[in-house]
Design a protein around this motif. Structure first.
Motif, PDB file in Angstrom:
ATOM      1  N   ALA A   1      19.507   4.097  63.080  1.00  0.00           N
ATOM      2  CA  ALA A   1      20.387   3.888  62.105  1.00  0.00           C
ATOM      3  C   ALA A   1      19.938   3.285  61.091  1.00  0.00           C
TER       4      ALA A   1
ATOM      5  N   ILE B   1      30.921   9.634  61.533  1.00  0.00           N
ATOM      6  CA  ILE B   1      29.996   8.723  62.419  1.00  0.00           C
ATOM      7  C   ILE B   1      28.773   9.514  62.707  1.00  0.00           C
TER       8      ILE B   1
ATOM      9  N   SER C   1      23.071   8.713  65.384  1.00  0.00           N
ATOM     10  CA  SER C   1      22.556   7.610  65.623  1.00  0.00           C
ATOM     11  C   SER C   1      23.698   6.647  65.905  1.00  0.00           C
ATOM     12  N   GLN C   2      24.833   6.411  64.859  1.00  0.00           N
ATOM     13  CA  GLN C   2      25.809   5.484  65.051  1.00  0.00           C
ATOM     14  C   GLN C   2      26.557   5.870  66.445  1.00  0.00           C
TER      15      GLN C   2
END
Length: 177
Positions: A93, A141, A144-145
């Motif tokens: 992220a 989103i 990675s989040q």
């Protein structure tokens, strides 16, 4: 409450649910890779390996959930894998949203020589994507989040279950194997 969690951790059903959830995430990752054509990056492959660590922990827990040593070993593998996965997802992220000149992502997966999964199954474990690429989002989103959220949940539940091992379940419970 902790007595109940301790009792749940001694049930094969709980460990099977962990196994099922982890298999669902692994299947989703494979669908993204092969079904949607999203190329995984090195950090994605490493996060997938962390999910395999949690899968291994669930299998160990399934073997003998009533034995404390099996539960503790499974929980320690679970927590280590979740913590490592969280750090990898956080690093990805950061590469996507706040990169610095010193941040980089290797192009090749570096697995141990005794477990060269990228050589044995290159269609699954070879990284062909960029770590900084934002390839997929759901509810605004990025992937990675989402992985940060997933590994945070695994980590929080694992810590609570490990703490619950200090409390013996009471005799008057209704939970069964």
């Amino acid at each position: 409450m902790l007595n109940l969690l301790s009792q749940y951790s001694q049930s094969r059903v709980s460990w099977f649910l962990l196994l099922f959830a982890t298999l669902a995430f692994e299947a989703t990752a494979l669908y993204f890779q092969h079904g949607l054509g999203l190329a995984p990056c090195t950090l994605c492959i490493y996060q997938r390996m962390c999910l395999l660590g949690i899968l291994l922990a669930s299998v160990i827990g399934l073997l003998a959930p009533k034995r404390l040593i099996f539960r503790v070993i499974a929980l320690l593998i679970w927590l280590y894998s979740a913590f490592t996965g969280f750090n990898l997802a956080f690093q990805q992220a950061r590469l996507q949203f706040a990169p610095s000149l010193s941040d980089s992502c290797t192009l090749n997966v570096d697995l141990p020589t005794w477990l060269p999964l990228n050589e044995w199954m290159p269609s699954i474990f070879n990284a062909t994507g960029s770590c900084a690429e934002k390839a997929w989002a759901f509810l605004t989103i990025e992937m990675s989040q989402w992985m940060i959220i997933i590994f945070s949940c695994y980590l929080a539940v694992g810590i609570i279950i490990l703490f619950a091992q200090c409390f013996a379940p009471t005799k008057r419970t209704t939970w069964r194997n």
